[in-house]
Scaffold this active site. Sequence first.
Site, short mmCIF file in Angstrom:
data_model
loop_
_atom_site.label_atom_id
_atom_site.label_comp_id
_atom_site.label_asym_id
_atom_site.label_seq_id
_atom_site.Cartn_x
_atom_site.Cartn_y
_atom_site.Cartn_z
N SER A 1 4.29 -2.57 3.44
CA SER A 1 3.11 -2.42 2.84
C SER A 1 1.83 -2.49 4.08
CB SER A 1 2.73 -3.63 1.91
OG SER A 1 1.54 -3.33 1.33
N HIS B 1 5.85 -2.83 -6.26
CA HIS B 1 5.31 -3.08 -4.69
C HIS B 1 6.28 -3.79 -4.32
CE1 HIS B 1 2.27 -2.12 -1.59
NE2 HIS B 1 2.31 -3.25 -1.38
N ASP C 1 5.15 1.71 -8.68
CA ASP C 1 4.12 0.75 -7.75
C ASP C 1 2.86 0.96 -8.07
OD1 ASP C 1 2.67 -0.49 -5.82
OD2 ASP C 1 4.02 -0.06 -3.98
#
Length: 210
Positions: A111, A191, A160
Site C-alpha cells: 500500500s 486491500h 480493492d
Amino acid sequence: MTPSTISPSFAHVYEPATDAAAGTLLLLHGTGGNEHDLLPLGKAIAPGAGLLSPRGKVLEHGMPRFFRRLAEGIFDEEDLRRRAVELADFVRAAVEHYGFDAKRLTAVGYSNGANIASAMMLLQPGVLPGAVLFRAMVPLVPDPLPSLDARVLISNGRVDPIVSPQETERLAALLRRAGAAVDLKLQSAGHQLTNADLTAARDWLASTSR
Ligand code: MLT
C-alpha cells in the site's frame, strides 16, 4: 570506509542474510505500520534473505507513512518527491553501512510502502533493481520518464475499494513505458493481503533469483 551511522537516518530493523543467494529485501510497510510489520512476510516469501525495514517518518494522526497525502489516494507530490529521494539516500547509505549487495536488493512494499517503492524507482532509477508491489497505485508520473532496468511484480486485489483494476493497469503500463519488466497478478481479494499474494511473491522472487 564504513560510516558509523546511517545518514539520512530512519528508525529501522536490519537482519543480515543467512543465504547470500537470496539477496536483501527492503520492506516498506503500509499506513499505520512500522518497521516490524513486514518482517514475518519477508521471511515467508524469501527465506534466508537479508531484511532492511525502515519506518516511515510522516505521521498522519499518529500513523507512520512514507509521504504525505492530502486525501485517500491524493498525494502531496512535493512531499512524495522529497521523501523518495531521502529514502533512496538511506538505502544507498545502508548498503555501504551493512555491506549487502545493492544489485540483489528487492523492495517489498504494501500500500503506502508500495507507492513509495515505485516513486523511488521512477525518481531515483538504479536504486531498486526489483520490487514486489502489493496493493499499489500510480504515485506520480514523472516527465520525462526514466529509463529503468528493473523487474517488478504487482500483486493487487480485484475488489480493492482503494485501488481499482484500472489503476493497477495504469501503474503496470507506466512502469512498462519506463522500461521495467512487469508481471501483474490480480488476486481475488480486497486491500488486505491473502495467501495468494504471498505465494505469488515467493514464486516470483524464486524465479528472478535463478
Ligand atoms: C494507504 O492507505 O496507505 C493508501 O491507500 C495508499 C497511500 O496512501 O499511499
